[in-house]
Scaffold this motif. Structure first.
Motif: not given
Length: 192
Positions: A19, A22-23, A26, A39, A62, A65-66, A70, A72, A76, A78
């Protein structure tokens, strides 16, 4: 603490770092071909703090998920198209980068000096994967790929490597003190 509790704790910390990647993804500075993102700082932190196994697992999580859609990834975004697009090599390169940084730290010791060496080499691993992929995916010459996908990131990469080293070792030591992370290499009785 039971083996099950240790396993759960390691899974939670690994997911937390996925997570965090992912934050920090951005945080971007747009450039023509490839943006500068947070990243790589997050990858360095994950590997420096968690080591080879769990740092690499957090990166793979990660990416899963991407690629599932999603948003991430940087800006923003994916989807699997990001992994096969022009900047996909950087994303794929995060896996060997995290493994190398964690492996190096486990072999040489978790010190700021070792973390800095590992993170600088890791930066070049990511840039090499990304530049090679960019050359092929965007059908660029080696000169254009190096100019757009490698050279602009060296100075910023060194700064992020230094930050990942300093912050990573400080956070790792605090997590060990709080019994949220083990300082020893995992063995039969330890999951983390």
């Amino acid at each position: 603490m039971s083996k099950e509790q240790l396993k759960l704790r390691s899974m939670i910390v690994t997911a937390l770092f996925a997570a965090i990647i992912g934050v920090l993804a951005q945080v971007t500075i747009p450039l023509p071909l490839v943006p500068i993102t947070g990243q790589t700082l997050a990858i360095g932190l994950a590997a420096t703090i968690l080591g080879a196994r769990y740092g690499t697992i957090s990166v793979i999580l990660y990416l899963i998920i991407g690629s599932a859609g999603v948003p991430v990834f940087a800006e923003f975004s994916g989807g699997i198209s990001k992994l096969v697009g022009p900047t996909g090599g950087y994303l794929v390169g995060f896996v060997p980068t995290a493994f190398f940084i964690g492996w190096f730290m486990e072999k040489q010791g978790f010190t700021i000096k070792n973390a800095l060496m590992a993170n600088v080499i890791g930066m070049f691993i990511t840039l090499s994967f990304g530049t090679a992929w960019l050359k092929i995916a965007a059908d660029l010459s080696w000169t254009a790929a190096m100019t757009g996908g490698f050279t602009p990131f060296i100075i910023v990469g060194l700064i992020k490597a230094a930050l990942a080293s300093w912050i990573g070792i400080a956070v790792r030591n605090r997590l060990i003190t709080a019994n949220l992370l083990f300082s020893a290499k995992p063995n039969v009785n330890q999951t983390f």
